[in-house]
Scaffold this motif. Structure first.
Motif, PDB file in Angstrom:
ATOM      1  N   THR A   5       0.902  -1.261  -0.119  1.00 50.50           N
ATOM      2  CA  THR A   5      -0.243  -0.020  -0.112  1.00 50.50           C
ATOM      3  C   THR A   5       0.853   1.188   0.099  1.00 50.50           C
ATOM      4  OG1 THR A   5      -1.710  -1.068   1.212  1.00 50.50           O
ATOM      5  CG2 THR A   5      -1.853   1.324   1.345  1.00 50.50           C
ATOM      6  N   PHE A   6       0.669   2.111  -0.919  1.00 51.79           N
ATOM      7  CA  PHE A   6       1.412   3.442  -1.132  1.00 51.79           C
ATOM      8  C   PHE A   6       0.617   4.356  -0.527  1.00 51.79           C
ATOM      9  CE2 PHE A   6       3.279   0.977  -5.013  1.00 51.79           C
ATOM     10  CZ  PHE A   6       4.627   1.068  -4.181  1.00 51.79           C
ATOM     11  N   THR A   7       1.042   5.281   0.112  1.00 52.21           N
ATOM     12  CA  THR A   7       0.269   6.560   0.754  1.00 52.21           C
ATOM     13  C   THR A   7       1.017   7.622   0.427  1.00 52.21           C
ATOM     14  OG1 THR A   7       1.400   6.348   2.975  1.00 52.21           O
ATOM     15  CG2 THR A   7      -0.978   5.205   2.897  1.00 52.21           C
ATOM     16  N   SER A   8       0.539   8.768   0.064  1.00 48.70           N
ATOM     17  CA  SER A   8       0.916   9.965  -0.125  1.00 48.70           C
ATOM     18  C   SER A   8      -0.433  10.949  -0.309  1.00 48.70           C
ATOM     19  CB  SER A   8       1.774   9.831  -1.456  1.00 48.70           C
ATOM     20  OG  SER A   8       2.194  11.308  -1.833  1.00 48.70           O
ATOM     21  N   ASP A   9       0.106  12.301  -0.162  1.00 50.49           N
ATOM     22  CA  ASP A   9      -0.825  13.369  -0.381  1.00 50.49           C
ATOM     23  C   ASP A   9      -0.672  13.896  -1.907  1.00 50.49           C
ATOM     24  OD1 ASP A   9       1.482  14.627  -0.241  1.00 50.49           O
ATOM     25  OD2 ASP A   9       0.976  16.410   1.376  1.00 50.49           O
ATOM     26  N   SER A  10       0.233  13.395  -2.614  1.00 51.54           N
ATOM     27  CA  SER A  10      -0.060  13.661  -4.126  1.00 51.54           C
ATOM     28  C   SER A  10      -0.459  12.525  -4.822  1.00 51.54           C
ATOM     29  CB  SER A  10       1.550  13.945  -4.393  1.00 51.54           C
ATOM     30  OG  SER A  10       1.644  13.762  -5.727  1.00 51.54           O
ATOM     31  N   ASP A  11      -1.390  12.914  -5.722  1.00 53.69           N
ATOM     32  CA  ASP A  11      -2.156  11.896  -6.358  1.00 53.69           C
ATOM     33  C   ASP A  11      -1.259  11.617  -7.696  1.00 53.69           C
ATOM     34  OD1 ASP A  11      -4.748  11.972  -5.239  1.00 53.69           O
ATOM     35  OD2 ASP A  11      -5.193  13.519  -6.274  1.00 53.69           O
ATOM     36  N   LYS A  12      -0.230  12.456  -8.217  1.00 45.39           N
ATOM     37  CA  LYS A  12       0.660  12.116  -9.111  1.00 45.39           C
ATOM     38  C   LYS A  12       1.573  10.997  -8.867  1.00 45.39           C
ATOM     39  CE  LYS A  12       0.430  16.358 -11.748  1.00 45.39           C
ATOM     40  NZ  LYS A  12       1.101  17.755 -12.071  1.00 45.39           N
ATOM     41  N   LYS A  13       2.440  11.427  -7.477  1.00 44.92           N
ATOM     42  CA  LYS A  13       3.078  10.364  -6.820  1.00 44.92           C
ATOM     43  C   LYS A  13       2.626   8.916  -6.807  1.00 44.92           C
ATOM     44  CE  LYS A  13       5.857  11.739  -3.466  1.00 44.92           C
ATOM     45  NZ  LYS A  13       6.139  12.194  -2.013  1.00 44.92           N
ATOM     46  N   LEU A  14       1.323   8.926  -6.202  1.00 46.43           N
ATOM     47  CA  LEU A  14       0.699   7.453  -5.978  1.00 46.43           C
ATOM     48  C   LEU A  14       0.514   6.984  -7.333  1.00 46.43           C
ATOM     49  CD1 LEU A  14      -2.254   8.292  -3.595  1.00 46.43           C
ATOM     50  CD2 LEU A  14      -0.264   6.789  -3.248  1.00 46.43           C
TER      51      LEU A  14
END
Length: 88
Positions: A5-14
């Motif tokens: 599971t990847f978590t980030s506040d950036s949709d592009k990074k995800l």
């Protein structure tokens, strides 16, 4: 095979991380991190994984839900005081 599971506040990074994992043949899913405002009530429904992540401590244990809400209320009160120009 387990799922990462990847978590980030950036949709592009995800999107990029999930794409790379897919190319490597790794099962993955994206979970966008919630902002302080999004964790407020009312707001978007918080997933069980997001709530568990929010309540987790660095030592691998977790806060009780009531303890987590108490801390959240204290932090919100402090932020409101600072926002309104109060120091204490």
């Amino acid at each position: 095979m387990k799922t990462i599971t990847f978590t980030s506040d950036s949709d592009k990074k995800l999107s990029l991380l999930v794409g790379v994992a897919k190319e490597m043949g790794v099962k993955s899913k994206a979970m966008r991190e919630l902002t302080d405002e999004e964790m407020g009530i009312p707001g978007p429904k918080v997933s069980k994984e997001q709530l568990e992540d929010w309540l987790s401590k660095e030592d691998g244990k977790s806060f009780e839900l009531s303890e987590g809400f108490k801390i959240m209320k204290q932090n919100l009160a402090t932020k409101l005081k600072k926002k309104n120009g109060h120091r204490n």
